[in-house]
Design an enzyme around this catalytic site. Structure first.
Site, PDB file in Angstrom:
ATOM      1  N   HIS A 109      68.051  73.123  54.445  1.00 48.45           N
ATOM      2  CA  HIS A 109      68.531  72.374  53.206  1.00 48.45           C
ATOM      3  C   HIS A 109      70.020  72.631  53.204  1.00 48.45           C
ATOM      4  CE1 HIS A 109      67.729  74.291  49.385  1.00 48.45           C
ATOM      5  NE2 HIS A 109      67.131  75.485  50.536  1.00 48.45           N
TER       6      HIS A 109
ATOM      7  N   ASP B  69      71.237  80.027  49.419  1.00 48.33           N
ATOM      8  CA  ASP B  69      70.082  79.373  48.908  1.00 48.33           C
ATOM      9  C   ASP B  69      71.063  77.923  49.625  1.00 48.33           C
ATOM     10  OD1 ASP B  69      68.312  77.651  49.248  1.00 48.33           O
ATOM     11  OD2 ASP B  69      67.513  78.356  47.093  1.00 48.33           O
TER      12      ASP B  69
ATOM     13  N   GLU C 187      66.425  69.152  49.239  1.00 50.64           N
ATOM     14  CA  GLU C 187      65.199  70.839  49.557  1.00 50.64           C
ATOM     15  C   GLU C 187      64.432  70.851  47.223  1.00 50.64           C
ATOM     16  OE1 GLU C 187      62.999  74.423  48.939  1.00 50.64           O
ATOM     17  OE2 GLU C 187      65.459  74.185  48.132  1.00 50.64           O
ATOM     18  N   GLU C 188      66.090  71.113  47.540  1.00 47.81           N
ATOM     19  CA  GLU C 188      66.269  71.693  45.423  1.00 47.81           C
ATOM     20  C   GLU C 188      65.292  70.924  44.895  1.00 47.81           C
ATOM     21  OE1 GLU C 188      66.057  74.603  45.369  1.00 47.81           O
ATOM     22  OE2 GLU C 188      67.651  75.010  46.278  1.00 47.81           O
TER      23      GLU C 188
ATOM     24  N   HIS D 220      69.699  80.823  43.061  1.00 45.96           N
ATOM     25  CA  HIS D 220      69.667  79.937  41.763  1.00 45.96           C
ATOM     26  C   HIS D 220      70.696  80.076  40.667  1.00 45.96           C
ATOM     27  CE1 HIS D 220      66.404  76.872  43.357  1.00 45.96           C
ATOM     28  NE2 HIS D 220      66.449  77.644  44.126  1.00 45.96           N
TER      29      HIS D 220
HETATM   30 ZN   LIG Z   1      66.434  77.028  49.607  1.00 44.52          ZN
END
Ligand SMILES: [Zn+2]
Length: 354
Positions: free
Chosen positions: A67, A181, A213-214, A324
Site C-alpha cells: 500500500h 509502513d 489501506e490505513e 504509526h
Molecule cells: Zn501497512
C-alpha cells in the site's frame, strides 16, 4: 537506484491515505521501464503488469500488493486566529502526536510547514501534565494570525498533512524515516520488478500499489477485483517490537531476523498451503525468516482473500519498529531478505502452489 535510495525517496514523499498522488507518480516513474504495462484506476491504485509465458493454457496471475498510503491527519477547522484543528486519518496514538513539525499539502499541491503546538509545562497543573491531550483539543500553528491569512497560504478545510521527519541512516544498515509502513513494501515490489525484469517468468505478475489501506483496506479490495488473481502476496512493513519494556511473547516481529511470514492476523487466517510454500521457498534459497506472531494488525490480504470467489493469499513483512508514529526504523538486511524471498516466490510459481 539501490533499494535504500528507493526507500528514502518514497519515505520522504507525501501520501496520506486518499492523497497518494505524489508517491504514485514516483513509483510509476520507477517501475515503468521494468514491466510490460502500467495503468491506474478510478480511485488511485497503480498496477504494473509483467507478463509471463503461459505454460499450460491460461497463465496464472500472482498479485503482489503493497500500500502506498500512510497515516496522517486532515484539517477540519480553521479558527479565527488562524490555528488549524484536525482529525486523524488512520490509527494514531494521541500521546505521541503533540510537539511535532508538520507538512500540509494544499489543494494545488504546495507544501506548507507548521507545528503541532502544546502549552508549556510552566502553565499546566500537575494533573494536566499527566493527562494525554485529546486530538480534538490539539492545533497546528502555521504562522497565520487569522482565518484569512491561512486561506492566503492556500490552506483549506480537507487538506491533509503529515508529521514529517526526513530519512536518515542512523548507522550502517539501520535507517529511520516516516511511513516505512508501507513504503518498505513498495520498495520490495519495485526492486523485485527490477531483479525479474530480464528473467522469463512462468506466471503473470501484477505489482499492485494500492491506496487507502490505513483507512480500511480500501484499495486492495478494488484492486483484487480487477486483477482477479489466482494467488496474492501482500508485502507489509510491520510491527517490530523488540524494544525495552516489551516481553518476547508480545513482540509481533523482531528486527534482524528476516522477513516475517504471517500465519494469521486480525484480517486473515493464512492457508497452511500458502505458509508452507513460503517456508519451502525461503529454506530452498537460504533466506532467514521469522513468523509474525498471531494475531496483531490487519493487512491488505484480509480484503484480497475475500475478493470474488476467494483468492489464496499470504503476507510477508519487513520488520519495522515504531510504525504509526512519526519515526519508523528498519534494518536494510531485513529489507534485502524480504526482496529475495519475494523474488524467489515469484520464480517458484506456479509449481510451489498449483
Ligand atoms: Zn501497512
Amino acid at each position: 537506484m539501490k533499494p535504500v535510495e528507493v526507500l528514502q525517496k518514497l519515505s520522504d514523499g507525501f501520501g496520506v491515505a486518499g492523497f497518494e498522488d505524489e508517491v504514485r507518480e514516483t513509483i510509476a516513474g520507477l517501475v515503468s521501464p521494468l514491466v510490460d504495462e502500467v495503468r491506474t484506476d478510478a480511485l488511485g491504485n497503480l498496477f504494473a503488469i509483467r507478463r509471463g509465458a503461459a505454460t499450460k493454457g491460461k497463465a496464472r496471475t500472482l498479485m503482489l500488493d503493497a500500500h502506498m498510503d500512510e497515516v496522517g491527519f486532515m484539517v477540519k477547522w480553521i479558527d479565527e486566529r488562524g490555528y488549524l484543528r484536525f482529525a486523524p486519518i488512520g490509527g494514531w496514538d494521541e500521546r505521541i502526536v503533540p510537539g511535532h513539525r508538520v507538512v500540509v499539502q494544499t489543494r494545488d499541491g504546495a507544501k506548507r510547514h507548521g507545528v503541532i503546538g502544546t502549552a508549556p509545562p510552566h502553565i499546566l497543573s500537575p494533573e494536566e501534565q499527566k493527562k494525554p491531550i485529546p486530538i480534538d483539543a490539539m492545533f497546528v500553528d502555521v504562522g497565520a494570525t487569522s482565518k484569512e491569512e491561512a486561506a492566503a497560504m492556500g490552506i483549506r478545510i480537507g487538506d491533509p498533512f503529515t508529521i514529517h521527519y526526513s530519512f536518515v541512516e542512523l548507522r550502517d544498515g539501520y535507517v529511520t524515516g516516516k511511513a516505512f509502513d508501507d513504503r518498505a513494501g513498495c520498495t520490495v515490489l519495485i526492486e523485485t520488478a527490477r531483479r525479474l525484469a530480464e528473467r522469463a517468468l512462468a506466471v503473470d505478475v501484477a505489482f499492485a500499489f494500492v491506496f487507502g489501506e490505513e483507512v480500511g483496506l480500501r484499495g486492495a479490495r478494488t484492486a483484487a477485483y480487477q486483477l482477479d488473481p489466482d494467488v496474492a502476496l501482500a508485502i507489509e512493513g510491520t510491527i517490530g517490537a523488540d524494544m525495552p519494556g516489551v516481553a518476547p511473547e508480545s513482540q509481533p516481529v523482531r528486527l534482524g531476523q528476516g522477513p516475517a511470514i504471517s500465519v494469521a492476523d486480525r484480517s486473515i487466517v493464512v492457508s497452511r498451503r500458502m505458509v508452507a510454500a513460503l517456508e519451502t521457498v525461503a529454506e530452498g534459497a537460504s533466506i532467514p525468516y521469522q513468523y509474525k506472531l498471531p494475531t496483531y494488525g490487519g493487512t491488505d490480504a484480509g480484503a484480497i482473500h475475500l475478493s470474488r470467489g476467494g483468492v489464496l493469499s499470504g503476507v510477508i513483512s519487513v520488520p519495522c519498529r515504531y510504525i504509526h508514529s512519526p519515526i519508523s526504523t528498519l534494518r536494510l538486511d531485513d529489507l534485502e531478505a524480504t526482496i529475495r524471498l519475494t523474488g524467489a516466490f515469484v520464480e517458484a510459481l506456479p509449481d510451489a502452489l498449483f
